[in-house]
Design a protein around this motif. Structure first.
Motif, PDB file in Angstrom:
ATOM      1  N   VAL A 113      -7.218   0.307  -4.134  1.00 52.46           N
ATOM      2  CA  VAL A 113      -5.966  -0.130  -3.513  1.00 52.46           C
ATOM      3  C   VAL A 113      -5.797   0.704  -2.250  1.00 52.46           C
ATOM      4  N   GLU A 114      -5.604   0.015  -1.107  1.00 51.38           N
ATOM      5  CA  GLU A 114      -5.536   0.739   0.164  1.00 51.38           C
ATOM      6  C   GLU A 114      -4.284   0.379   0.930  1.00 51.38           C
ATOM      7  N   SER A 115      -3.447   1.379   1.145  1.00 54.49           N
ATOM      8  CA  SER A 115      -2.240   1.229   1.978  1.00 54.49           C
ATOM      9  C   SER A 115      -1.451  -0.034   1.654  1.00 54.49           C
ATOM     10  N   LEU A 116      -1.270  -0.297   0.362  1.00 52.60           N
ATOM     11  CA  LEU A 116      -0.632  -1.547  -0.059  1.00 52.60           C
ATOM     12  C   LEU A 116       0.892  -1.466   0.052  1.00 52.60           C
ATOM     13  N   THR A 117       1.438  -2.404   0.799  1.00 52.79           N
ATOM     14  CA  THR A 117       2.893  -2.526   0.903  1.00 52.79           C
ATOM     15  C   THR A 117       3.282  -3.945   0.521  1.00 52.79           C
ATOM     16  N   PHE A 118       4.229  -4.046  -0.404  1.00 50.71           N
ATOM     17  CA  PHE A 118       4.628  -5.361  -0.922  1.00 50.71           C
ATOM     18  C   PHE A 118       6.133  -5.397  -1.109  1.00 50.71           C
ATOM     19  N   ALA A 119       6.745  -6.523  -0.758  1.00 53.47           N
ATOM     20  CA  ALA A 119       8.184  -6.705  -0.988  1.00 53.47           C
ATOM     21  C   ALA A 119       8.433  -8.055  -1.629  1.00 53.47           C
ATOM     22  N   TRP A 120       9.317  -8.085  -2.636  1.00 53.84           N
ATOM     23  CA  TRP A 120       9.804  -9.361  -3.151  1.00 53.84           C
ATOM     24  C   TRP A 120      10.703  -9.962  -2.068  1.00 53.84           C
ATOM     25  N   CYS A 149       0.683   2.256  -0.898  1.00 52.89           N
ATOM     26  CA  CYS A 149      -0.019   2.801  -2.074  1.00 52.89           C
ATOM     27  C   CYS A 149      -1.527   2.790  -1.847  1.00 52.89           C
ATOM     28  N   SER A 150      -2.162   3.920  -2.148  1.00 55.79           N
ATOM     29  CA  SER A 150      -3.618   4.006  -2.075  1.00 55.79           C
ATOM     30  C   SER A 150      -4.148   4.783  -3.261  1.00 55.79           C
ATOM     31  N   PHE A 151      -5.197   4.242  -3.885  1.00 60.36           N
ATOM     32  CA  PHE A 151      -5.950   4.984  -4.904  1.00 60.36           C
ATOM     33  C   PHE A 151      -7.252   4.248  -5.193  1.00 60.36           C
ATOM     34  N   ALA A 152      -8.173   4.965  -5.829  1.00 62.00           N
ATOM     35  CA  ALA A 152      -9.453   4.356  -6.202  1.00 62.00           C
ATOM     36  C   ALA A 152      -9.794   4.815  -7.608  1.00 62.00           C
ATOM     37  N   ILE A 153     -10.155   3.867  -8.468  1.00 61.73           N
ATOM     38  CA  ILE A 153     -10.485   4.201  -9.855  1.00 61.73           C
ATOM     39  C   ILE A 153     -11.983   3.976 -10.077  1.00 61.73           C
ATOM     40  N   PRO A 173       1.139  -9.539   0.023  1.00 63.96           N
ATOM     41  CA  PRO A 173       1.513  -8.186   0.455  1.00 63.96           C
ATOM     42  C   PRO A 173       1.779  -8.152   1.959  1.00 63.96           C
ATOM     43  N   LEU A 174       2.681  -7.279   2.379  1.00 68.63           N
ATOM     44  CA  LEU A 174       2.995  -7.159   3.808  1.00 68.63           C
ATOM     45  C   LEU A 174       1.825  -6.535   4.547  1.00 68.63           C
ATOM     46  N   SER A 175       1.118  -5.622   3.869  1.00 70.69           N
ATOM     47  CA  SER A 175      -0.084  -5.019   4.469  1.00 70.69           C
ATOM     48  C   SER A 175      -0.915  -4.366   3.379  1.00 70.69           C
ATOM     49  N   GLY A 176      -2.141  -4.020   3.735  1.00 67.90           N
ATOM     50  CA  GLY A 176      -3.020  -3.310   2.812  1.00 67.90           C
ATOM     51  C   GLY A 176      -4.049  -4.199   2.137  1.00 67.90           C
ATOM     52  N   HIS A 177      -4.882  -3.562   1.290  1.00 67.70           N
ATOM     53  CA  HIS A 177      -5.990  -4.272   0.626  1.00 67.70           C
ATOM     54  C   HIS A 177      -6.034  -3.949  -0.857  1.00 67.70           C
TER      55      HIS A 177
END
Ligand SMILES: Nc1ncnc2c1ncn2[C@@H]1O[C@H](COP(=O)(O)OP(=O)(O)O)[C@@H](O)[C@H]1O
Ligand SMILES: [Mg+2]
Length: 230
Positions: A8-15, A25-29, A61-65
């Protein structure tokens, strides 16, 4: 470097018509690990899981991957919302209906999946007689029969008694260790962290901490310590 299963890379989301619930939000599992996603109610955990699962496609999402490597399986909080068939074996086979498989292959996959969650002996048992923990393991077996390699579990123990909770944690831990499954497990119970390889702590839509359970527990301890009563 180990292979990544969920990124998850630089994820921005709005309802719609709301401020963002997930903000950068960024993280890697890594593949073959069990990670816990921890956070208070309303912090955006379920939204994040729905986005990862592909079940939430509108709005975008507004931005990110987002990236998932491997076939996905999803386990809900309430086992009664995901089991449809009268018996354990039929339920695990149910998810295979969309695939053009020979009967012998379906049978083999159902048996193998139930064996992997330790429930092969219940293959002909009616669903309604099972405990909550057994029902959740049947749901997991359904995902395994479909050859899922990445499991997303949204508070799967929230409705379970302590014995069933431990049984499901043990089951997932074993699948991760022995079958190379990757699991992202949402929880708001600190006690479950000890089962994890890594923890992501989400608060108000942001990843506040991520690391080993020990590291995150220490950071949370400092946070709670700052507000200790005198
Ligand atoms: N379908 C939806 N439509 C609008 N807002 C939603 C929807 N689902 C969740 N939300 C809002 O998004 C925020 C995060 O919710 P959620 O992802 O369910 O958090 P958590 O799972 O961490 O409790 C909350 O404010 C919630 O009201
Ligand atoms: Mg939730």
């Amino acid at each position: 470097m180990s292979e990544v299963a969920i990124r998850v890379e630089s994820l921005t989301f709005a309802w719609p018509e709301r401020p963002p619930v997930l903000q950068g939000c960024s993280f890697a599992i890594p593949k073959g690990q069990l990670w816990m996603l921890l956070g208070p109610n309303g912090s955006g955990k379920s939204t994040l899981l729905q986005l990862l699962s592909g079940s939430l496609t509108h709005p975008q999402p507004l931005s990110g991957h987002l990236e998932i490597c491997g076939r996905l399986g999803y386990v809900f909080q309430n086992p009664d919302h995901q089991l449809f068939m009268p018996t354990v074996g039929a339920d695990v086979a149910f998810g295979l209906g969309a695939e053009a498989l020979a009967w012998a292959e379906i049978h083999r996959r159902v048996e193998t999946a139930l064996e992997q969650v330790g429930l092969k002996h219940l293959i002909r048992r009616p669903i309604h007689g099972l405990s909550g923990g057994q029902k959740q393991r049947v749901a997991v077996a359904g995902a395994l029969a479909r050859r899922s390699e990445v499991l997303l579990l949204d508070e799967p123990t929230a409705l379970l008694d302590p014995d069933s909770q431990a049984e499901l944690l043990r089951c997932i831990r074993q699948l991760v260790d022995q079958e190379g499954i990757t699991a992202l497990w949402v929880t708001h119970r600190l006690a479950e962290l000890e089962w994890a390889d890594g923890v992501i702590f989400l608060s108000e839509g942001r990843v506040r901490y991520q690391g080993s359970p020990e590291q995150v527990r220490q950071q949370l301890g400092q946070l709670f310590g700052a507000f200790r009563s005198h």
